[in-house]
Write a protein that holds these residues in place. Structure first.
Motif, PDB file in Angstrom:
ATOM      1  N   LYS A  14       0.835  -1.203   0.000  1.00  0.00           N
ATOM      2  CA  LYS A  14       0.000   0.000   0.000  1.00  0.00           C
ATOM      3  C   LYS A  14       0.869   1.254   0.000  1.00  0.00           C
ATOM      4  CE  LYS A  14      -3.588   2.353   2.701  1.00  0.00           C
ATOM      5  NZ  LYS A  14      -4.412   2.299   3.943  1.00  0.00           N
ATOM      6  N   VAL A  15       0.495   2.226  -0.806  1.00  0.00           N
ATOM      7  CA  VAL A  15       1.224   3.494  -0.843  1.00  0.00           C
ATOM      8  C   VAL A  15       0.389   4.577  -0.183  1.00  0.00           C
ATOM      9  CG1 VAL A  15       2.491   2.888  -2.937  1.00  0.00           C
ATOM     10  CG2 VAL A  15       0.303   4.092  -3.122  1.00  0.00           C
ATOM     11  N   ASN A  16       1.072   5.590   0.373  1.00  0.00           N
ATOM     12  CA  ASN A  16       0.364   6.689   1.029  1.00  0.00           C
ATOM     13  C   ASN A  16       0.104   7.826   0.041  1.00  0.00           C
ATOM     14  OD1 ASN A  16       2.865   7.935   0.737  1.00  0.00           O
ATOM     15  ND2 ASN A  16       3.373   7.841   2.907  1.00  0.00           N
ATOM     16  N   ASP A  17      -0.272   8.976   0.553  1.00  0.00           N
ATOM     17  CA  ASP A  17      -0.684  10.093  -0.307  1.00  0.00           C
ATOM     18  C   ASP A  17       0.445  10.661  -1.161  1.00  0.00           C
ATOM     19  OD1 ASP A  17      -3.207   9.836   0.728  1.00  0.00           O
ATOM     20  OD2 ASP A  17      -2.998  11.445   2.202  1.00  0.00           O
ATOM     21  N   ILE A  18       1.700  10.396  -0.774  1.00  0.00           N
ATOM     22  CA  ILE A  18       2.816  10.910  -1.574  1.00  0.00           C
ATOM     23  C   ILE A  18       3.524   9.775  -2.314  1.00  0.00           C
ATOM     24  CG2 ILE A  18       3.170  12.954  -0.162  1.00  0.00           C
ATOM     25  CD1 ILE A  18       5.457  11.565   1.229  1.00  0.00           C
ATOM     26  N   GLY A  19       2.849   8.617  -2.408  1.00  0.00           N
ATOM     27  CA  GLY A  19       3.352   7.525  -3.222  1.00  0.00           C
ATOM     28  C   GLY A  19       4.418   6.660  -2.590  1.00  0.00           C
ATOM     29  N   LEU A  20       4.569   6.725  -1.261  1.00  0.00           N
ATOM     30  CA  LEU A  20       5.568   5.928  -0.565  1.00  0.00           C
ATOM     31  C   LEU A  20       4.909   4.810   0.229  1.00  0.00           C
ATOM     32  CD1 LEU A  20       7.920   8.752   0.800  1.00  0.00           C
ATOM     33  CD2 LEU A  20       8.164   7.426  -1.319  1.00  0.00           C
ATOM     34  N   THR A  21       5.618   3.706   0.404  1.00  0.00           N
ATOM     35  CA  THR A  21       5.157   2.624   1.273  1.00  0.00           C
ATOM     36  C   THR A  21       5.836   2.758   2.623  1.00  0.00           C
ATOM     37  OG1 THR A  21       6.910   1.013   0.778  1.00  0.00           O
ATOM     38  CG2 THR A  21       5.060   1.164  -0.785  1.00  0.00           C
ATOM     39  N   ASP A  24       9.582   2.564   2.763  1.00  0.00           N
ATOM     40  CA  ASP A  24      10.370   3.754   2.439  1.00  0.00           C
ATOM     41  C   ASP A  24      10.695   4.591   3.674  1.00  0.00           C
ATOM     42  OD1 ASP A  24      10.469   3.407  -0.446  1.00  0.00           O
ATOM     43  OD2 ASP A  24       8.318   3.859  -0.425  1.00  0.00           O
ATOM     44  N   SER A  53       1.771  10.463   5.805  1.00  0.00           N
ATOM     45  CA  SER A  53       2.319  10.852   4.483  1.00  0.00           C
ATOM     46  C   SER A  53       3.324  11.990   4.598  1.00  0.00           C
ATOM     47  CB  SER A  53       1.179  11.249   3.532  1.00  0.00           C
ATOM     48  OG  SER A  53       0.316  10.152   3.292  1.00  0.00           O
TER      49      SER A  53
END
Length: 350
Positions: A14-21, A24, A53
């Motif tokens: 799953k990624v957060n609002d800034i595209g990181l898991t 990261d 995020s």
């Protein structure tokens, strides 16, 4: 000895609002003792920052000296970091915060780093109302120097060498409340759900946020009469301490419902009693928080949860009316405006 962490990433993470898991937000592989509560804290910080995020490059990790101050290596590997000298983390953080107030400052300390050599600095960083999250991984011993009793050890506690603490402990939450912290909480490292929630609230708080985290030491504080020993609830096994041997333990979880208490079984079979505050707790009343902490102590209970919050208090930069632009972003002509401006300032005092 070096430790390599796998670079493998599951494609469906799953990624957060800034595209990181959440991967990261991790750091290097931990070299702390297996089962150390500090690793649970690191994991909670990883999840809290990922769920919020937060851009890792906008976070600064600050620490002093001790097992707890090694922990920032194990989370937020893409963030800024500064490992200061023993007890001096608050002043270093103050300087960094003045230079760049746009960063999120997460400070990791221990009971020795804060309650002993750093007690004076701890007191004054609270008074300064610095915008930061100050976490104490509280295990009641000096882990790096082989288990001497810390200032947070309860009176009567016995360390691995058999020494008994003859003095009353320093309660850092009570001290933070008395000195004016605008956010005060106490958690248990094994209660992941509560710890992540408290961390997210503290990071979002504008002002000085303090979290005292009971984090048991499996090596030097797993004996009877210690209220910082590690919970081994899952197996209910008592492990005798063996010199120069660190037993491998699984990190445990403790999902305590709000408004309830639970007896946590320790390595040697002794117990600590945790009580989680409920929705009726008056988090906006400082005196109520102090009284409740002391009342639970009489019952041999450790009160956990959000103890106090004041979102309206002025922070360091508001009190001192500092520049809206961080100092490290100001142009030279603004920082050093020249003789004409200096003369006008001097003239204003005549």
């Amino acid at each position: 000895m070096s430790y390599a962490k796998s670079t493998f990433r599951h494609p469906n993470l799953k990624v957060n609002d800034i595209g990181l898991t959440y991967r990261d937000y991790e750091g290097v592989v931990s070299t702390l003792c297996a089962g150390c509560g500090h690793d649970s804290i690191s994991a909670a910080i990883v999840h809290a920052c990922a769920e919020l995020s937060l851009p890792p490059h906008k976070i600064a990790k600050m620490s002093g000296i001790g097992c707890s101050s090694k922990a920032p290596n194990y989370f937020l590997g893409r963030s800024h970091g500064f490992n200061s000298v023993h007890g001096r983390m608050p002043s270093v953080t103050t300087g960094a915060n003045i230079a760049n107030k746009d960063l999120t400052y997460l400070a990791m300390s221990g009971d020795g780093d804060t309650a002993s050599i750093g007690l004076g600095q701890f007191a004054h960083v609270i008074r300064r109302r610095l915008n930061m999250v100050y976490m104490v991984a509280n295990n009641g011993v000096y882990g790096l120097t082989k288990g001497q009793l810390a200032a947070t050890s309860d009176k009567g506690a016995r360390n691995k060498a058999g020494d008994i603490s003859p003095f009353n402990e320093i309660d850092l939450c009570v001290m933070a409340l008395q000195l004016g912290a605008s956010f005060v909480a106490r958690c248990f490292s094994g209660d992941r759900q509560q710890l992540v929630s408290i961390l997210k609230a503290a990071i979002s708080h504008e002002g000085f946020a303090f979290i005292d985290i009971i984090s048991p030491c499996v090596t030097f504080n797993n004996q009877a009469n210690s209220k910082r020993s590690y919970d081994y609830v899952q197996q209910h096994i008592s492990t005798a301490a063996i010199s120069d041997f660190v037993p491998v333990k699984d990190e445990i979880s403790c999902d305590l419902p709000a408004g309830n208490y639970d007896d946590i079984c320790l390595h040697d079979g002794s117990l600590i009693r945790l009580y989680k505050s409920d929705e009726n707790f008056k988090c906006d009343d400082k005196l109520h928080a102090i009284n409740m902490i002391e009342k639970h102590k009489v019952k041999n209970q450790i009160l956990t949860g959000l103890l106090y919050v004041n979102p309206a208090i002025d922070t360091y930069h508001e009190v001192n009316q500092t520049s809206d632009t961080p100092l490290n972003q100001l142009r030279e002509d603004v920082l050093c405006p020249g003789q004409r401006v200096l003369s006008s300032i001097n003239e204003s005092f005549r």
